[in-house]
Design a protein around this motif. Structure first.
Motif, PDB file in Angstrom:
ATOM      1  N   ALA A   1       0.825  -1.204   0.000  1.00  0.00           N
ATOM      2  CA  ALA A   1       0.000   0.000   0.000  1.00  0.00           C
ATOM      3  C   ALA A   1       0.864   1.260   0.000  1.00  0.00           C
ATOM      4  CB  ALA A   1      -0.922  -0.002   1.214  1.00  0.00           C
ATOM      5  N   GLU A   2       1.950   1.250   0.772  1.00  0.00           N
ATOM      6  CA  GLU A   2       2.847   2.416   0.820  1.00  0.00           C
ATOM      7  C   GLU A   2       3.505   2.676  -0.532  1.00  0.00           C
ATOM      8  OE1 GLU A   2       5.585   1.540   3.909  1.00  0.00           O
ATOM      9  OE2 GLU A   2       4.120   1.811   5.532  1.00  0.00           O
ATOM     10  N   LYS A   3       3.762   1.612  -1.289  1.00  0.00           N
ATOM     11  CA  LYS A   3       4.401   1.771  -2.592  1.00  0.00           C
ATOM     12  C   LYS A   3       3.412   2.198  -3.677  1.00  0.00           C
ATOM     13  CE  LYS A   3       8.153  -1.624  -1.957  1.00  0.00           C
ATOM     14  NZ  LYS A   3       9.283  -0.778  -2.398  1.00  0.00           N
ATOM     15  N   LEU A   4       2.180   1.699  -3.598  1.00  0.00           N
ATOM     16  CA  LEU A   4       1.242   1.893  -4.698  1.00  0.00           C
ATOM     17  C   LEU A   4       0.274   3.055  -4.502  1.00  0.00           C
ATOM     18  CD1 LEU A   4       0.260  -1.819  -5.506  1.00  0.00           C
ATOM     19  CD2 LEU A   4       1.950  -0.401  -6.658  1.00  0.00           C
ATOM     20  N   GLU A   5      -0.222   3.227  -3.296  1.00  0.00           N
ATOM     21  CA  GLU A   5      -1.315   4.171  -3.105  1.00  0.00           C
ATOM     22  C   GLU A   5      -0.938   5.644  -3.299  1.00  0.00           C
ATOM     23  OE1 GLU A   5      -3.318   3.129   0.526  1.00  0.00           O
ATOM     24  OE2 GLU A   5      -3.910   1.158  -0.264  1.00  0.00           O
ATOM     25  N   PRO A   6       0.315   6.066  -3.057  1.00  0.00           N
ATOM     26  CA  PRO A   6       0.656   7.467  -3.349  1.00  0.00           C
ATOM     27  C   PRO A   6       0.748   7.780  -4.842  1.00  0.00           C
ATOM     28  CG  PRO A   6       2.128   6.541  -1.685  1.00  0.00           C
ATOM     29  CD  PRO A   6       1.384   5.401  -2.307  1.00  0.00           C
ATOM     30  N   LEU A   7       0.769   6.759  -5.696  1.00  0.00           N
ATOM     31  CA  LEU A   7       0.921   6.985  -7.132  1.00  0.00           C
ATOM     32  C   LEU A   7      -0.371   7.537  -7.728  1.00  0.00           C
ATOM     33  CD1 LEU A   7       2.737   3.659  -8.140  1.00  0.00           C
ATOM     34  CD2 LEU A   7       3.777   5.863  -7.575  1.00  0.00           C
ATOM     35  N   THR A   8      -0.234   8.206  -8.856  1.00  0.00           N
ATOM     36  CA  THR A   8      -1.396   8.700  -9.590  1.00  0.00           C
ATOM     37  C   THR A   8      -1.838   7.622 -10.568  1.00  0.00           C
ATOM     38  OG1 THR A   8      -0.624  10.991  -9.429  1.00  0.00           O
ATOM     39  CG2 THR A   8      -2.266  10.492 -11.126  1.00  0.00           C
ATOM     40  N   TRP A   9      -3.012   7.056 -10.318  1.00  0.00           N
ATOM     41  CA  TRP A   9      -3.524   5.973 -11.145  1.00  0.00           C
ATOM     42  C   TRP A   9      -4.495   6.519 -12.182  1.00  0.00           C
ATOM     43  CZ3 TRP A   9      -1.610   1.116 -10.879  1.00  0.00           C
ATOM     44  CH2 TRP A   9      -0.785   0.828  -9.776  1.00  0.00           C
ATOM     45  N   PRO A  10      -4.606   5.867 -13.329  1.00  0.00           N
ATOM     46  CA  PRO A  10      -5.542   6.333 -14.359  1.00  0.00           C
ATOM     47  C   PRO A  10      -6.966   6.397 -13.816  1.00  0.00           C
ATOM     48  CG  PRO A  10      -4.075   4.644 -15.246  1.00  0.00           C
ATOM     49  CD  PRO A  10      -3.846   4.677 -13.770  1.00  0.00           C
ATOM     50  N   GLU A  11      -7.743   7.319 -14.342  1.00  0.00           N
ATOM     51  CA  GLU A  11      -9.126   7.473 -13.906  1.00  0.00           C
ATOM     52  C   GLU A  11      -9.904   6.190 -14.183  1.00  0.00           C
ATOM     53  OE1 GLU A  11     -12.970  10.430 -14.659  1.00  0.00           O
ATOM     54  OE2 GLU A  11     -11.026  10.841 -15.602  1.00  0.00           O
ATOM     55  N   GLY A  12     -10.660   5.750 -13.167  1.00  0.00           N
ATOM     56  CA  GLY A  12     -11.454   4.542 -13.301  1.00  0.00           C
ATOM     57  C   GLY A  12     -10.809   3.317 -12.692  1.00  0.00           C
ATOM     58  N   ILE A  13      -9.562   3.433 -12.239  1.00  0.00           N
ATOM     59  CA  ILE A  13      -8.841   2.305 -11.639  1.00  0.00           C
ATOM     60  C   ILE A  13      -8.936   2.388 -10.125  1.00  0.00           C
ATOM     61  CG2 ILE A  13      -6.568   1.280 -11.233  1.00  0.00           C
ATOM     62  CD1 ILE A  13      -7.583   0.570 -13.946  1.00  0.00           C
ATOM     63  N   THR A  14      -9.311   1.265  -9.514  1.00  0.00           N
ATOM     64  CA  THR A  14      -9.327   1.140  -8.052  1.00  0.00           C
ATOM     65  C   THR A  14      -8.443  -0.026  -7.651  1.00  0.00           C
ATOM     66  OG1 THR A  14     -11.613   1.942  -7.958  1.00  0.00           O
ATOM     67  CG2 THR A  14     -10.796   0.775  -6.023  1.00  0.00           C
ATOM     68  N   LEU A  15      -7.698   0.129  -6.548  1.00  0.00           N
ATOM     69  CA  LEU A  15      -6.840  -0.932  -6.044  1.00  0.00           C
ATOM     70  C   LEU A  15      -7.582  -1.755  -4.999  1.00  0.00           C
ATOM     71  CD1 LEU A  15      -3.447   0.974  -5.504  1.00  0.00           C
ATOM     72  CD2 LEU A  15      -4.383  -0.017  -7.602  1.00  0.00           C
ATOM     73  N   GLY A  16      -7.404  -3.065  -5.072  1.00  0.00           N
ATOM     74  CA  GLY A  16      -7.965  -3.960  -4.064  1.00  0.00           C
ATOM     75  C   GLY A  16      -6.923  -4.977  -3.649  1.00  0.00           C
ATOM     76  N   TYR A  17      -6.998  -5.453  -2.408  1.00  0.00           N
ATOM     77  CA  TYR A  17      -6.002  -6.387  -1.886  1.00  0.00           C
ATOM     78  C   TYR A  17      -6.712  -7.616  -1.313  1.00  0.00           C
ATOM     79  CZ  TYR A  17      -3.397  -1.973  -1.844  1.00  0.00           C
ATOM     80  OH  TYR A  17      -2.838  -0.769  -2.195  1.00  0.00           O
ATOM     81  N   ARG A  18      -6.087  -8.772  -1.515  1.00  0.00           N
ATOM     82  CA  ARG A  18      -6.570 -10.006  -0.878  1.00  0.00           C
ATOM     83  C   ARG A  18      -5.372 -10.763  -0.349  1.00  0.00           C
ATOM     84  NH1 ARG A  18      -8.387 -15.631  -2.336  1.00  0.00           N
ATOM     85  NH2 ARG A  18      -7.403 -15.381  -4.366  1.00  0.00           N
ATOM     86  N   SER A  19      -5.314 -10.885   0.964  1.00  0.00           N
ATOM     87  CA  SER A  19      -4.183 -11.556   1.613  1.00  0.00           C
ATOM     88  C   SER A  19      -4.587 -12.951   2.040  1.00  0.00           C
ATOM     89  CB  SER A  19      -3.728 -10.761   2.843  1.00  0.00           C
ATOM     90  OG  SER A  19      -2.652 -11.401   3.478  1.00  0.00           O
ATOM     91  N   TYR A  20      -3.825 -13.956   1.609  1.00  0.00           N
ATOM     92  CA  TYR A  20      -4.028 -15.324   2.083  1.00  0.00           C
ATOM     93  C   TYR A  20      -2.672 -16.017   2.075  1.00  0.00           C
ATOM     94  CZ  TYR A  20      -4.129 -16.602  -2.910  1.00  0.00           C
ATOM     95  OH  TYR A  20      -3.828 -16.774  -4.241  1.00  0.00           O
ATOM     96  N   THR A  21      -2.360 -16.635   3.205  1.00  0.00           N
ATOM     97  CA  THR A  21      -1.033 -17.194   3.458  1.00  0.00           C
ATOM     98  C   THR A  21      -0.577 -18.103   2.327  1.00  0.00           C
ATOM     99  OG1 THR A  21      -1.511 -17.153   5.822  1.00  0.00           O
ATOM    100  CG2 THR A  21       0.325 -18.530   5.112  1.00  0.00           C
ATOM    101  N   PRO A  22       0.666 -17.854   1.838  1.00  0.00           N
ATOM    102  CA  PRO A  22       1.594 -16.759   2.154  1.00  0.00           C
ATOM    103  C   PRO A  22       1.576 -15.679   1.079  1.00  0.00           C
ATOM    104  CG  PRO A  22       2.791 -18.503   1.068  1.00  0.00           C
ATOM    105  CD  PRO A  22       1.334 -18.902   1.029  1.00  0.00           C
TER     106      PRO A  22
END
Length: 439
Positions: free
Chosen positions: A194-215
């Motif tokens: 999140a620290e690496k990606l979320e400060p970036l300017t993403w194209p309009e219409g793009i949303t980031l989502g995360y799914r964590s499952y070991t590992p």
């Protein structure tokens, strides 16, 4: 268009079973360009079911209702929907005949409880079930279409693919276009990503989502109503930042990606597992077509098996222990010729280690993992040192993941050993395939 799901059943509500149908549907909808806005879970109580049908039908346009269509007393969805609409149940003659034929073919009597599955709310449109005895149905109520499906997973999935997705597609002009790119990563935590990606300017219409499952940690690039090329642009940005942590692209698992690469390349594989106890081979053989490349797998859990089945030198174990780079190198070499033939397989994997909670020493603490990958030219080995606070399951799952990724990288002609961020590689070594190594 607002699309929702209602999952029914006391066993789901109480947590006795996990709602895998809901997770599967969300994923299938995304793959077909649709997005679910809400999922509601309700028990098998008539008034609760009717109330939630009334409530959600005033908010959503399409609602898939899963479960509650069987022959038993707690299958109440048809009656609850009839009560909500203020109509009676009526027997669907077409489904009654299908049921009668089904039972006749099997020499069985069509009971009153089974006939219950032909009772639908007055005016409902019956939906055939090609693999079961409970038909589905749909009704228009308030502002929503409610689409009822059986809860049995294989019946539910078949009905979704055969009828529900086409039904939604018939309303495509009213639904926003949704596209998803999934990047599976290994070795990067959610906060770091999140620290690496979320400060970036993403194209309009793009949303980031995360799914964590070991590992693993999966990044979703969700695009809504995108102009041509925007999704590719967003994917390129993510790949540049995440680099070697990406282990699969739009695949459900790393094993699926390795499977795809092996099938497409025509390469062959043998596996020797100690620490992982057969899990690597299990993940691969779960995929159809794995017999094209997987020649054999040996679980050599004790030292005697390593020596007798894989030709590991007793001297190697005595001098270096079974949790050593030299040992897994000989395991990888030995499993490749375990059938008595030459080193004929393109790749071999070997694992060993100490998963705990006991068995560790000061020199080899719990969390010590050694992995080897044999290529046609060399054997690449690494020793990982994981935290002793990690569970036995986590240590084994991480070992499986790294071993599979070493193989993936080798197939792609990349250096097999990568920097996995928080996964500490304490030692690595390359062995040449020669008689000395073979013992």
């Amino acid at each position: 268009m607002k699309l929702e799901m209602i999952c029914t059943g006391e066993e789901v509500l109480s947590g006795q079973i996990v709602d895998t149908n809901g997770a599967w549907l969300s994923n299938v909808l995304m793959e077909n360009g649709y997005e679910m806005q809400r999922r509601t879970i309700v028990g098998d109580r008539l008034q609760d079911l009717a109330s939630v049908f009334i409530e959600r039908s005033q908010q959503a346009e399409i609602i898939l209702v899963n479960g509650g269509l069987g022959p038993t007393a707690d299958d109440l969805c048809a009656l609850a929907m009839a009560n909500a609409m203020g109509v009676e149940l009526e027997e669907n003659q077409r489904w009654r005949q299908i049921l009668q034929d089904w039972f006749n073919q099997r020499g069985m009597e069509l009971s009153k409880s089974n006939l219950k599955q032909a009772l639908l709310p007055e005016g409902a449109i019956m939906i055939e079930n090609s693999v079961g005895t409970a038909c589905g149905f749909r009704v228009k109520f308030n502002r929503a279409w409610l689409f009822f499906t059986p809860g049995v997973p294989h019946e539910f999935m078949q009905m979704v693919e055969d009828t529900f997705i086409p039904f939604i597609s018939s309303l495509t002009s009213q639904i926003s276009s949704v596209s998803v790119v999934k990047l599976l990563t290994l070795g990067m935590g959610e906060s770091t990503m999140a620290e690496k990606l979320e400060p970036l300017t993403w194209p309009e219409g793009i949303t980031l989502g995360y799914r964590s499952y070991t590992p693993y940690l999966e990044l979703k690039l969700i695009g809504r109503d995108l102009a041509p090329g925007i999704q590719d642009q967003a994917e390129a940005i993510a790949k540049k930042i995440l680099a070697d942590t990406i282990v699969a692209n739009n695949q459900p698992s790393l094993a699926s990606e390795v499977h795809r690469l092996l099938v497409n390349s025509g390469k062959t594989l043998s596996i020797a597992e100690s620490l992982t106890g057969g899990e690597i081979s299990s993940q691969l053989v779960a995929l159809p077509g794995s017999s094209a490349y997987l020649k054999h797998a040996i679980v050599s859990y004790c030292n005697e098996a390593k020596i007798n089945l894989l030709a590991v030198s007793p001297k190697t174990i005595e001098q270096h222990t079974e949790v050593s780079l030299a040992c897994v190198a000989q395991m990888a070499a030995g499993v490749s010729k375990a059938n008595g033939g030459p080193l004929s397989y393109d790749f071999s994997i070997a694992t060993s280690g100490i998963a705990g909670p006991g068995g560790g020493t000061q020199a080899l603490p719990v969390g010590t993992v050694v992995i080897a990958l044999k290529t046609p030219q060399q054997i690449h080995c690494q020793r990982l040192r994981l935290s002793q606070k990690r569970s036995r399951q986590y240590i084994r799952e991480l070992c499986v993941a790294v071993a599979l990724d070493m193989l993936r990288r080798a197939i792609l002609n990349l250096v097999p050993i990568a920097d996995y961020g928080y996964i500490e590689c304490a030692q690595q070594q390359i062995f040449e395939i020669n008689d000395s190594l073979m013992g």
